[in-house]
Structures are given as structure tokens and as C-alpha cells.
Write a protein that holds these residues in place. Structure first.
Motif, PDB file in Angstrom:
ATOM      1  N   PHE A  25     -16.091 -55.494 -10.512  1.00  0.00           N
ATOM      2  CA  PHE A  25     -17.461 -55.673 -11.002  1.00  0.00           C
ATOM      3  C   PHE A  25     -18.352 -56.305  -9.938  1.00  0.00           C
ATOM      4  O   PHE A  25     -19.535 -55.966  -9.817  1.00  0.00           O
ATOM      5  N   PHE A  30     -16.023 -49.937 -13.445  1.00  0.00           N
ATOM      6  CA  PHE A  30     -17.331 -50.587 -13.384  1.00  0.00           C
ATOM      7  C   PHE A  30     -18.247 -49.815 -12.435  1.00  0.00           C
ATOM      8  O   PHE A  30     -18.182 -49.976 -11.220  1.00  0.00           O
ATOM      9  N   ALA A  40     -20.593 -54.161 -18.513  1.00  0.00           N
ATOM     10  CA  ALA A  40     -19.326 -54.659 -17.970  1.00  0.00           C
ATOM     11  C   ALA A  40     -18.487 -55.317 -19.066  1.00  0.00           C
ATOM     12  O   ALA A  40     -17.266 -55.149 -19.104  1.00  0.00           O
ATOM     13  N   SER A  69     -22.208 -55.348  -9.151  1.00  0.00           N
ATOM     14  CA  SER A  69     -23.160 -56.194  -9.868  1.00  0.00           C
ATOM     15  C   SER A  69     -24.381 -56.500  -9.008  1.00  0.00           C
ATOM     16  O   SER A  69     -24.301 -56.550  -7.779  1.00  0.00           O
TER      17      SER A  69
END
Length: 469
Positions: A99, A63, A71, A103
Motif C-alpha cells: 500500500f 493495492f 485499501a 498511497s
């Protein structure tokens, strides 16, 4: 490390300044208690073959984009190549963790978890899954009102994992780590009313953190507020934290007041608390008050420990009451606490402060005869004292032994010794000490040269004025 030279032996009967020629200096920080005694090499572990249930480290780094749609595609790609890992919640948690690190918002992490559970129903989130989201929400600047955090808390409760004391601990520590103390206060109250109040460890961590980042009056207000609103009460550790804080700021009057509050609250001061107050008086060079704390401690039936006596001897020595502090060597031995390197070094420091560097050097013999090994701090203390008192020949011999053993020079002892050598017009030796300080990485090049340069400038100035060295 080398034997004492004849010139040092004729002045006082030192049996040997340093022991074990090939050993390194005794570290000032004690080694961990649980050290394997066996010298046998532990058997090597065989490398386990990788299975489908073991998360692949390469996939954990997959990621790289904060995009939620990317994702999802990456997640499907990973699972299609490792179908067996769909049954392993640790694998899914690792993906969620990966992630969440990239993010943009906690809401995207929540959405990603929702996608994972709907796409692969075999994955059942556990408490650790939600703790990943809690940590991300606390540290994310985009979640200014902690709405994602509250959504996560509601989701935890709905899925059978109501927030517990580990959850509130995670939230408090995460918020404090990014300087969001006001929100931490808010969440402590909310947890206490809706979920689970923090345990004493979390509560005292929070108070300790706030005492370092806020004025003490606001910490007092918070303690009172939490006590009145959610019945979170301070304990002995809390008062010790507060007393330590005011002692460090040299406010011993407030420490005395807090000690009275502690007693009124039904707590009895322990050895650690008395040691804390004693250290506060040491900062103020208040030898009489240090003795007063010790006497009060004995009156209350609290048995002193090694730290108590070391603090007492340090405080008295620092205040110039060396003869009085030496008497406690016998007292502490009678109580079953034998002097260590810290004890003797404190005494030596006090003696050197009074100009008795030779007496401090004699104390080294007593120290070794009683089986106590000196450390680097001990020798630096002696070197500083010998340099300050202009006992340069003995200082040079001590320095040579430190050098042969690989001991590092401390800033104060180095600067004092170099200055004394320059003032005695022993420039070549001063340059030699400078070279060793740099080679041994005792000081930075700039710090080492700065001390030497200032001493040489002083020498040049006095020579120009024809001043007696």
C-alpha cells in the motif's frame, strides 16, 4: 583462438598470442572469490506447497488505488479468505509495503497501519514494519518537513522499538537517494541527540555521497559542524574519501594538506590511501610524484600491494618512463606480487605511446611465458598501437585472431585501425572491420559508421588534392 602466423614469428619469437581456441577472452573484471569448484549440478529444490502462512503474490499486488478507504476494504477481503495469515507479521508487513507504494501520503500509510492493528489485534508490528513507513516518509515529496517521519519515530519508541543505528542508516540512504541531503543532515543531528548516532559506515556513506554532490568546502563545514554539535568525528576512511575526491579533481595540493590533517588527528596512512594519492598523480602524468609517493610509503613502513605496483607501472608508463617502469616487474615479483594482465597492458600502452608497438608485441611473449593470460584490453591496446604505427599487416593478423576468438573491439582501437586501413587505401578491409564491429556489438551502428565515414572523407579529400598518402 588460432596460432600466430609465420610472418609474425619471423619478426619476433611470439609463442602464441591467444590460448584455448574454444574459450572466451579473459574478463577484465575478476570473478568472485567464492565460486563452487564442483561441476556437479546442484540438486533441484522441490516446490513447496503453498500454505496459509505464505503471502500470496497476487494479494500483494491488490493495492492499485491510493485511496485509504479502498485499501481497508481490500485488506478485509484478503484476510477473510486467508484467516490463518492474521498470525503472520510478514504478511501484514508485505501488505503495508504494497500500500505504501501507491498511497498518496505517508500519513495514509500510518493510518492504514493503525487500522490493521485495531482491526486485527493479533498483528503486532515489529521494527521492519516501522522501517517501511520511515522509507516511505523520506521519499515522499508530500512530506516536505518530515512530520510523518517524526510521527513514525515517536510511534516506534512508544511501541518498544526505539530508533537504532539501522534506522538512521535507512533514513540517511533514503533521503540521499531522492536528493534531500539538507534534510538528511538535519536528521543525522536529530538522531544523534535524541535516538542513536550513525555508525561509521552510515557516516562515511553520507560523506562520500556529499563529496560527489556538493562543493568540498560545504562538506568540510558539515564535518566540523557534526564534530562540534554531536561529537561525530571523521576516521581514516573519511579522510580517504576526501583525499580520493580531491585527487579525482586533480587537486593534489589539497590532498597533501589533508594527509597532514590526517596525521595530526592521530591516524596513519594505509596502503589504500597511498594508492589513492598515487592514482591522483597518474591522472596528472606526474611520474616523479608517483615515485615519490611510493618511496614515502616505504619509509612509513607500509607494505605495497599489487594495486600499488600496477598503479606505479601505469603512472610511469603513461608519463613515458617505460624503461623505469619495466624495472618494477622484478621488484614486485621479489615482493611476492606477480604481474597480471593489468601490469603488462599498462606497459604495452606506454610502449605503444612511445611508438614501440613491435616491442609491445614482443612483451606479449614474456607475459604468456610467465603464465599470465592476456585479456581483451591487452589486445585492443596492441591493435591501437599497431594501427597508429602503421604496422598494418601485423595489425590485420592480430585483428583476425581477435575476431576468431569473439573479442570485442574498443572504440579507440577500432577508430585508429579503421583510419590506418583507409589511409593505406585498404578500403575493403576497413569495411570488413566495420561489419565485425557492428555484428559483435562492439560499438553502436552510429559510432562504428561515424569513424569509418570520417576516414573515408579524409581519403577522398586527400585524393582530390593529390596528397601523398
Amino acid at each position: 583462438m588460432g596460432k600466430i602466423s609465420p610472418s609474425l614469428r619471423t619478426s619476433f619469437p611470439v609463442t602464441g598470442l591467444l590460448k584455448n581456441p574454444t574459450s572466451s577472452p579473459t574478463p577484465s573484471v575478476p570473478l568472485p572469490r567464492h565460486v563452487p569448484s564442483s561441476s556437479k549440478k546442484p540438486p533441484s529444490k522441490k516446490k513447496q506447497p503453498k500454505t496459509d502462512r505464505t503471502p500470496d503474490s497476487n494479494s500483494m499486488m491488490a493495492f492499485k488505488s491510493p485511496s485509504l478507504s479502498d485499501a481497508k476494504k481490500t485488506f478485509n477481503s484478503i484476510l477473510s479468505t486467508s484467516p490463518a495469515q492474521q498470525l503472520d507479521p510478514r504478511f501484514h508487513n508485505a501488505l503495508l509495503q504494497s500500500f505504501s507504494l501507491v498511497s498518496s501520503t505517508p500519513q495514509d500509510s500510518l493510518s492504514f497501519l493503525d487500522y490493521m492493528t485495531k482491526t486485527h489485534p493479533s498483528f503486532i508490528p515489529n521494527r521492519y514494519t516501522y522501517h517501511i513507513l520511515l522509507s516511505h516518509s523520506c521519499k515522499s515529496p508530500s512530506d516536505s518537513n518530515l512530520s510523518s517521519l517524526r510521527k513514525t519515530l515517536d510511534l516506534m519508541t512508544h511501541d518498544g522499538f526505539p530508533p537504532d543505528q539501522s534506522s538512521v542508516d535507512l533514513v540517511v540512504r533514503s533521503l540521499c537517494s531522492v536528493g534531500r541531503e539538507d534534510l538528511a543532515v538535519e536528521m543525522v543531528k536529530e538522531f544523534s541527540l535524541k535516538h542513536s548516532p550513525p555508525d561509521s559506515f552510515t557516516y562515511n556513506f553520507f560523506i562520500r555521497h556529499l563529496s560527489k554532490t556538493r562543493v568540498l568546502s560545504s562538506v568540510y563545514s558539515l564535518i566540523e559542524d557534526l564534530q562540534n554539535s554531536v561529537n561525530l568525528k571523521p576516521d581514516l576512511v573519511t579522510y580517504t574519501i576526501l583525499i580520493d575526491s580531491v585527487c579525482r579533481s586533480k587537486n593534489l595540493r589539497e590532498a597533501t594538506r589533508l594527509l597532514g590533517v590526517l596525521r595530526e588527528s592521530g591516524f596513519k596512512p594505509d596502503c589504500f590511501l597511498y594508492n589513492t594519492i598515487m592514482k591522483g598523480y597518474c591522472i596528472l602524468d606526474s611520474g616523479s610524484e608517483v615515485i615519490g609517493v611510493y618511496k614515502k610509503m616505504m619509509e612509513d613502513g607500509v607494505e605495497p600491494d599489487l594495486v600499488t605496483y600496477n598503479t606505479l607501472i601505469y603512472g610511469l608508463s603513461k608519463a613515458g618512463r617505460v624503461n623505469e617502469s619495466r624495472k618494477f616487474l622484478r621488484v614486485m615479483a621479489e615482493m611476492g606480487h606477480f604481474p597480471d594482465a593489468i601490469t603488462y597492458t599498462s606497459l604495452m600502452n606506454g610502449m605503444c605511446r612511445k611508438g614501440d608497438a613491435l616491442g609491445a608485441l614482443e612483451l606479449l611473449e614474456e607475459m604468456e611465458q610467465k603464465g599470465c593470460s592476456p585479456n581483451s584490453c591487452t589486445y585492443n591496446t596492441l591493435l591501437h598501437g599497431l594501427g597508429k604505427s602503421r604496422f598494418l599487416d601485423k595489425g590485420v593478423e592480430l585483428y583476425e585472431m581477435m575476431k576468431s576468438s569473439g573479442m570485442k573491439l574498443e572504440t579507440a582501437s577500432y577508430a585508429t585501425f579503421v583510419r590506418a586501413l583507409c589511409r593505406a587505401d585498404r578500403i575493403a578491409e576497413a569495411y570488413g572491420v566495420f561489419d565485425y564491429a557492428v555484428e559483435s556489438k562492439s560499438l553502436t551502428d552510429v559510432a562504428a559508421y561515424s569513424a569509418l565515414e570520417s576516414s573515408l572523407k579524409w581519403l577522398k579529400k586527400t585524393r582530390g588534392q593529390g596528397t601523398e598518402l
